[in-house]
Motif scaffolding. Structure first.
Motif, PDB file in Angstrom:
ATOM      1  N   UNK A   1       5.033   5.523  -1.665  1.00  0.00           N
ATOM      2  CA  UNK A   1       5.629   5.435  -3.000  1.00  0.00           C
ATOM      3  C   UNK A   1       4.542   5.317  -4.066  1.00  0.00           C
ATOM      4  N   UNK A   2       3.517   4.510  -3.800  1.00  0.00           N
ATOM      5  CA  UNK A   2       2.409   4.404  -4.757  1.00  0.00           C
ATOM      6  C   UNK A   2       1.665   5.730  -4.864  1.00  0.00           C
ATOM      7  N   UNK A   3       1.563   6.465  -3.754  1.00  0.00           N
ATOM      8  CA  UNK A   3       0.951   7.789  -3.805  1.00  0.00           C
ATOM      9  C   UNK A   3       1.741   8.743  -4.681  1.00  0.00           C
ATOM     10  N   UNK A   4       3.078   8.666  -4.615  1.00  0.00           N
ATOM     11  CA  UNK A   4       3.920   9.495  -5.476  1.00  0.00           C
ATOM     12  C   UNK A   4       3.791   9.070  -6.933  1.00  0.00           C
ATOM     13  N   UNK A   5       3.624   7.764  -7.152  1.00  0.00           N
ATOM     14  CA  UNK A   5       3.424   7.291  -8.519  1.00  0.00           C
ATOM     15  C   UNK A   5       2.153   7.866  -9.128  1.00  0.00           C
ATOM     16  N   UNK A   6       1.075   7.885  -8.341  1.00  0.00           N
ATOM     17  CA  UNK A   6      -0.174   8.486  -8.821  1.00  0.00           C
ATOM     18  C   UNK A   6       0.008   9.976  -9.080  1.00  0.00           C
ATOM     19  N   UNK A   7       0.759  10.652  -8.205  1.00  0.00           N
ATOM     20  CA  UNK A   7       1.008  12.085  -8.381  1.00  0.00           C
ATOM     21  C   UNK A   7       1.790  12.346  -9.663  1.00  0.00           C
ATOM     22  N   UNK A   8       2.766  11.507  -9.944  1.00  0.00           N
ATOM     23  CA  UNK A   8       3.565  11.637 -11.167  1.00  0.00           C
ATOM     24  C   UNK A   8       2.674  11.580 -12.403  1.00  0.00           C
ATOM     25  N   UNK A   9       1.735  10.656 -12.402  1.00  0.00           N
ATOM     26  CA  UNK A   9       0.832  10.503 -13.553  1.00  0.00           C
ATOM     27  C   UNK A   9      -0.082  11.726 -13.703  1.00  0.00           C
ATOM     28  N   UNK A  10      -0.685  12.153 -12.594  1.00  0.00           N
ATOM     29  CA  UNK A  10      -1.611  13.297 -12.645  1.00  0.00           C
ATOM     30  C   UNK A  10      -0.889  14.561 -13.087  1.00  0.00           C
ATOM     31  N   UNK A  11       0.303  14.804 -12.552  1.00  0.00           N
ATOM     32  CA  UNK A  11       1.048  16.016 -12.896  1.00  0.00           C
ATOM     33  C   UNK A  11       1.518  15.993 -14.346  1.00  0.00           C
ATOM     34  N   UNK A  12       1.899  14.807 -14.824  1.00  0.00           N
ATOM     35  CA  UNK A  12       2.338  14.699 -16.219  1.00  0.00           C
ATOM     36  C   UNK A  12       1.198  15.068 -17.165  1.00  0.00           C
ATOM     37  N   UNK A  13       0.001  14.614 -16.863  1.00  0.00           N
ATOM     38  CA  UNK A  13      -1.156  14.974 -17.688  1.00  0.00           C
ATOM     39  C   UNK A  13      -1.470  16.461 -17.556  1.00  0.00           C
ATOM     40  N   UNK A  14      -1.289  16.984 -16.367  1.00  0.00           N
ATOM     41  CA  UNK A  14      -1.608  18.398 -16.136  1.00  0.00           C
ATOM     42  C   UNK A  14      -0.717  19.327 -16.952  1.00  0.00           C
ATOM     43  N   UNK A  15       0.574  18.977 -17.090  1.00  0.00           N
ATOM     44  CA  UNK A  15       1.504  19.857 -17.808  1.00  0.00           C
ATOM     45  C   UNK A  15       1.606  19.498 -19.284  1.00  0.00           C
ATOM     46  N   UNK A  16       0.868  18.485 -19.728  1.00  0.00           N
ATOM     47  CA  UNK A  16       0.894  18.117 -21.137  1.00  0.00           C
ATOM     48  C   UNK A  16       2.159  17.414 -21.569  1.00  0.00           C
ATOM     49  N   UNK A  17       2.735  16.599 -20.687  1.00  0.00           N
ATOM     50  CA  UNK A  17       3.971  15.882 -21.007  1.00  0.00           C
ATOM     51  C   UNK A  17       3.687  14.740 -21.983  1.00  0.00           C
ATOM     52  N   UNK A  18       4.744  14.241 -22.599  1.00  0.00           N
ATOM     53  CA  UNK A  18       4.639  13.053 -23.448  1.00  0.00           C
ATOM     54  C   UNK A  18       4.276  11.872 -22.553  1.00  0.00           C
ATOM     55  N   UNK A  19       3.096  11.300 -22.743  1.00  0.00           N
ATOM     56  CA  UNK A  19       2.567  10.311 -21.814  1.00  0.00           C
ATOM     57  C   UNK A  19       3.034   8.888 -22.113  1.00  0.00           C
ATOM     58  N   UNK A  20       3.779   8.678 -23.180  1.00  0.00           N
ATOM     59  CA  UNK A  20       4.165   7.299 -23.505  1.00  0.00           C
ATOM     60  C   UNK A  20       5.007   6.683 -22.403  1.00  0.00           C
ATOM     61  N   UNK A  21       6.042   7.378 -21.976  1.00  0.00           N
ATOM     62  CA  UNK A  21       6.869   6.860 -20.895  1.00  0.00           C
ATOM     63  C   UNK A  21       6.113   6.801 -19.584  1.00  0.00           C
ATOM     64  N   UNK A  22       5.267   7.793 -19.323  1.00  0.00           N
ATOM     65  CA  UNK A  22       4.475   7.828 -18.092  1.00  0.00           C
ATOM     66  C   UNK A  22       3.490   6.665 -18.055  1.00  0.00           C
TER      67      UNK A  22
END
Length: 315
Positions: free
Chosen positions: A215-236
Motif C-alpha cells: 500500500x505504501x508502494x502504491x502511495x509513492x506511485x500515486x505521487x510520482x504519477x501525479x507529478x508526471x502528468x502535471x496534476x494539481x498537487x495540492x490534494x496529492x
C-alpha cells in the motif's frame, strides 16, 4: 445467316466471395469483392467485408497509458488482490497456524518442547530454525497477504479492513495509469521491498504480516504519477503528508520497516516507469529497471541471511 447468341443469365449472377451459393450485388469498398448481407459490415462510406474490418482493426494504433501500458478500464488486478487477501484472511482464521508458517520472520528456534526461542547460529542439535534463515524465502511475499487475527494486535480486524480500503482507493487510481502488468509488478516488488527492510531492520524473532508495504508502494506511485502528468498537487501533497505522518506514528504501533521499504521500492519502480524515454525501447528499459530492483533486493536479503547464519543456510 447464323442466329445471334443470347448471353446466359447465369453468367451475369454474382455471388459472395465467402458464400458462393448466395447471390450478391454489393462490393466491399476496400477490396472490391462481392459480399452478402451476412458478410457486410457498415463503414463510414458503404460496406466492408469481415476480413477488411479485421485488417483495419489491426492497423489502428492501440491507446496506451502515460507509461506505455495497455489501458485498463477497470481495476481488475486490484479486485483480484483484495480477493486474495480476504481469502488468505479467512484461511488463517480457520487455521491460525498459517500465520506462524507464512508470516515474515527472519529467524527463530523451535525447541524440542515445541516452544519458540531466540535464534542463535550455533544452536543445539535438538533445536531447529524457522524463518528466512531456514530457506523459507516464500515468507518475503506470503506475509504481504496475511493480516492480524481479529482479536490480536493493536488493530485486530481493523488491520485488514484499513489495508483493503487503502488498496482499493489507491489501486483504482494507479492501476489504470500504469496498466495491469506494470501495476502487478509494482505491487509485488513493493511487498518484497517491505519484507527485505524488515529482514534488515527488525529483530530476528519478530513476526510481521500485512499488505501495508504494498500500500505504501502504491502511495509513492500515486505521487510520482501525479507529478508526471502535471496534476494539481495540492490534494496529492496532503495525501503524502498523511502517509508520511502515519509512517512516523506506525513506529510505535506497526512495522514501520515494512512501510518504509514498500514506500522506497514503489517510488523507485514508478520513477523508472514514468521517466523511461518514449520509443520502442521504453518497455525494455522499464523491465530492466524492475529486474534490477528485484536483483538488488535479492542480493541484500541473501547477504543478511548469510550474516545471520555465519555463512551458510541452517536447518
Amino acid at each position: 445467316m447464323e442466329p445471334e447468341s443470347i448471353p446466359s443469365t447465369e453468367s451475369a449472377v454474382t455471388t459472395c466471395y465467402r458464400h458462393p451459393k448466395v447471390e450478391s450485388h454489393v462490393r466491399c469498398v476496400r477490396c472490391d469483392r462481392y459480399i452478402c448481407p451476412d458478410c457486410m459490415r457498415e463503414a463510414s462510406v458503404g460496406h466492408q467485408c469481415v476480413e477488411c474490418v479485421k485488417e483495419g482493426a489491426r492497423s489502428v494504433r492501440q491507446a496506451r497509458t502515460v507509461v506505455g501500458g495497455r489501458i485498463a478500464a477497470t481495476p481488475l488486478v486490484t479486485s483480484v488482490l483484495i480477493g486474495l487477501n480476504v481469502l488468505a484472511y479467512l484461511a488463517e482464521v480457520v487455521r491460525p497456524e498459517i500465520v506462524d508458517r507464512f508470516a515474515m520472520l527472519s529467524a527463530r528456534l523451535v525447541g524440542p518442547d515445541g516452544g519458540y526461542y531466540v535464534y542463535e547460529p550455533g544452536h543445539p542439535s535438538d533445536f531447529h530454525a524457522e524463518g528466512v534463515v531456514a530457506g523459507q524465502w516464500e515468507r518475503l511475499l506470503t506475509s504481504g497477504f496475511l493480516h492480524l487475527p481479529p482479536t490480536e494486535g493493536t488493530f485486530g480486524l481493523l488491520h485488514i479492513v484499513m489495508n483493503m480500503l487503502s488498496l482499493w482507493q489507491l489501486g483504482r487510481i494507479v492501476e489504470p495509469m500504469l496498466g495491469r502488468v506494470r501495476y502487478l509488478a509494482l505491487y509485488l516488488l513493493s511487498t518484497l521491498g517491505g519484507s527485505v527492510f524488515e529482514l534488515l531492520l527488525t529483530d530476528v524473532n519478530t513476526e510481521s504480516v500485512g499488505a501495508s508495504g504494498a500500500v505504501f508502494g502504491l502511495g509513492a506511485a500515486y505521487y510520482v504519477l501525479a507529478r508526471r502528468v502535471g496534476a494539481d498537487m495540492r490534494g496529492v501533497n496532503r495525501f503524502m503528508a498523511f502517509l508520511l505522518l502515519w509512517l512516523l506514528l506506525s513506529a510505535g504501533l506497526t512495522s514501520w520497516q515494512g512501510h518504509l521499504g514498500g514506500l522506497l521500492t514503489g517510488a523507485a519502480v514508478t520513477l523508472a516507469y514514468a521517466y523511461a524515454p518514449r520509443g520502442p525501447r521504453r518497455t525494455l528499459i522499464q523491465t530492466a529497471a524492475c529486474v534490477s530492483v528485484l536483483v538488488l533486493l535479492t542480493v541484500v536479503a541473501v547477504a543478511k541471511v548469510s550474516e545471520l547464519t555465519g555463512g551458510g543456510m541452517v536447518r
